[in-house]
Design an enzyme around this catalytic site. Structure first.
Site, mmCIF file in Angstrom:
data_model
loop_
_atom_site.group_PDB
_atom_site.id
_atom_site.type_symbol
_atom_site.label_atom_id
_atom_site.label_comp_id
_atom_site.label_asym_id
_atom_site.label_seq_id
_atom_site.Cartn_x
_atom_site.Cartn_y
_atom_site.Cartn_z
ATOM 1 N N ASP A 1 11.649 -25.303 34.212
ATOM 2 C CA ASP A 1 12.573 -25.488 35.337
ATOM 3 C C ASP A 1 13.441 -26.725 35.112
ATOM 4 O O ASP A 1 13.259 -27.470 34.134
ATOM 5 C CB ASP A 1 11.792 -25.614 36.665
ATOM 6 C CG ASP A 1 10.681 -26.651 36.601
ATOM 7 O OD1 ASP A 1 10.770 -27.560 35.746
ATOM 8 O OD2 ASP A 1 9.732 -26.555 37.385
ATOM 9 N N LYS B 216 13.783 -22.160 37.914
ATOM 10 C CA LYS B 216 12.608 -21.580 38.588
ATOM 11 C C LYS B 216 12.931 -21.293 40.036
ATOM 12 O O LYS B 216 13.607 -22.067 40.708
ATOM 13 C CB LYS B 216 11.444 -22.576 38.492
ATOM 14 C CG LYS B 216 10.226 -22.185 39.293
ATOM 15 C CD LYS B 216 9.010 -22.987 38.870
ATOM 16 C CE LYS B 216 8.916 -24.314 39.565
ATOM 17 N NZ LYS B 216 7.689 -25.037 39.225
ATOM 18 N N ASP C 19 4.970 -28.526 30.791
ATOM 19 C CA ASP C 19 5.192 -28.899 32.197
ATOM 20 C C ASP C 19 4.258 -30.059 32.526
ATOM 21 O O ASP C 19 3.280 -30.312 31.805
ATOM 22 C CB ASP C 19 4.902 -27.707 33.114
ATOM 23 C CG ASP C 19 5.670 -27.798 34.435
ATOM 24 O OD1 ASP C 19 6.359 -28.810 34.675
ATOM 25 O OD2 ASP C 19 5.572 -26.851 35.231
#
Ligand code: R5P
Length: 320
Positions: free
Chosen positions: A195, A218, A244
């Site tokens: 994202d 995202k 992430d």
């Protein structure tokens, strides 16, 4: 650490008030003593080894009514509480009680090493009736401790941790650890963030490891339902490292794994900093096709592969 005084140390003992006596007193005071909660003991032992510091264990007594008595044994000039704050509610109260206990026992400085710092993601009012938990929790900790250090706190709306934790607070970057892990293995491929928030991290890992990188977009539909869209153009790659800061339900990384595989990248490995992994999350990732899942050791988990005690030790050394 304080600078070494000029001249040779005295051969026969130390004169009270002399420069060597003052130096040794300063060194003894600067040397931190670690006070670890048992659930963070393995990390605390690695940190104690890196710092060559003494480690003591904090004891907890549960009363029949559900209250807890926290006992931090002995005295220390600089006391460092070590506890990772996943599954945080009871732990937060207990570290605050430990800080109070240590000050009452005579500590002049009380620091907190929280390899994982909770409540950082609720950093805005996202819907009616919500608090900004990041500020509430940051405020409590910042008022109780003189210093706080963590790894990769989820900071997207404020530039520095000390903006929400009012003490000498620092969020250490995880990208150098992950890039070093990649370099040691000679791993190639594309570094991918799921994202927009992960963009600065994957850019930095890509730069340090000399690898191409991209970040997706995202859309979160619920706690455990996520849609990830990758850029239309991807650099040619046969393997990808998906990165992430947190895996909780695993939905974000599972959706990103599926998106990569749908674009023909079959070898998808996943690295996260904080392995929160709710029940079923790791299986979700594996079902999505992730070949390997690794994490830093900030939260004890079977995926831990990257040791992170060294940057914490360096930070504590620098701040002595
Ligand atoms: C979100 O802002 C974080 O960076 C992670 O992407 C998120 O916490 C992952 O959560 P989950 O594993 O539940 O999708």
């Amino acid at each position: 650490m304080r600078p070494f005084p000029r001249g040779s140390p005295p051969v026969r003992g130390l004169r009270a008030g002399g420069k060597w006596t003052r130096y040794l007193v300063r060194v003894a005071r600067a040397a931190p003593v670690l006070f670890a909660f048992r659930d963070s003991e393995p990390f605390a032992r690695r940190l104690a080894r890196a710092l060559r510091a003494e480690l003591r264990l904090v004891e907890l007594h549960r009363f029949p009514d559900g209250e807890t008595l926290v006992v931090a044994p002995g005295r220390a000039h600089h006391a460092v509480v070590v506890r990772s704050l996943h599954d945080p509610n009871a732990k937060l109260l207990e570290v605050l009680l430990a800080a109070d206990a240590l000050r009452r026992a005579g500590a002049r400085r009380v620091s907190l090493v929280a390899p994982y710092l909770a409540y950082m993601r609720q950093d805005a009012v996202f819907g009616p009736g919500q608090p900004i938990s990041q500020r509430v929790v940051g405020g409590l900790l910042g008022r109780a401790f003189d210093a706080l250090v963590t790894l990769e706190a989820h900071l997207h709306r404020v530039p520095r941790l000390r903006d929400v934790v009012p003490c000498r607070a620092e969020s250490l970057p995880a990208a150098p650890l992950v890039a070093a892990w990649l370099r040691e293995r000679g791993a190639g491929g594309l570094v991918v963030g799921p994202d927009e928030e992960s963009r600065p991290w994957v850019r930095e890992i890509g730069r340090l490891a000399g690898l191409p990188w991209v970040a997706g977009r995202k859309e979160r539909l619920s706690d455990s339902r996520v849609r990830v869209l990758l850029p239309d153009e991807l650099p040619a790659a046969r393997a990808a490292l998906l990165y992430d800061d947190i895996a909780s339900s695993g939905a974000t990384l599972a959706a990103a794994t599926r998106a990569l595989r749908a674009r023909g990248i079959r070898n998808v490995q996943v690295a996260v900093v904080h392995a929160l992994f709710a029940p079923g999350a790791l299986e979700r990732l594996r079902r999505a096709g992730a070949r390997r899942v690794i994490s830093c050791d900030t939260v004890r988990h079977c995926t831990n592969a990257i040791a992170s005690a060294t940057p914490f030790a360096r930070w504590l050394d620098r701040s002595a």
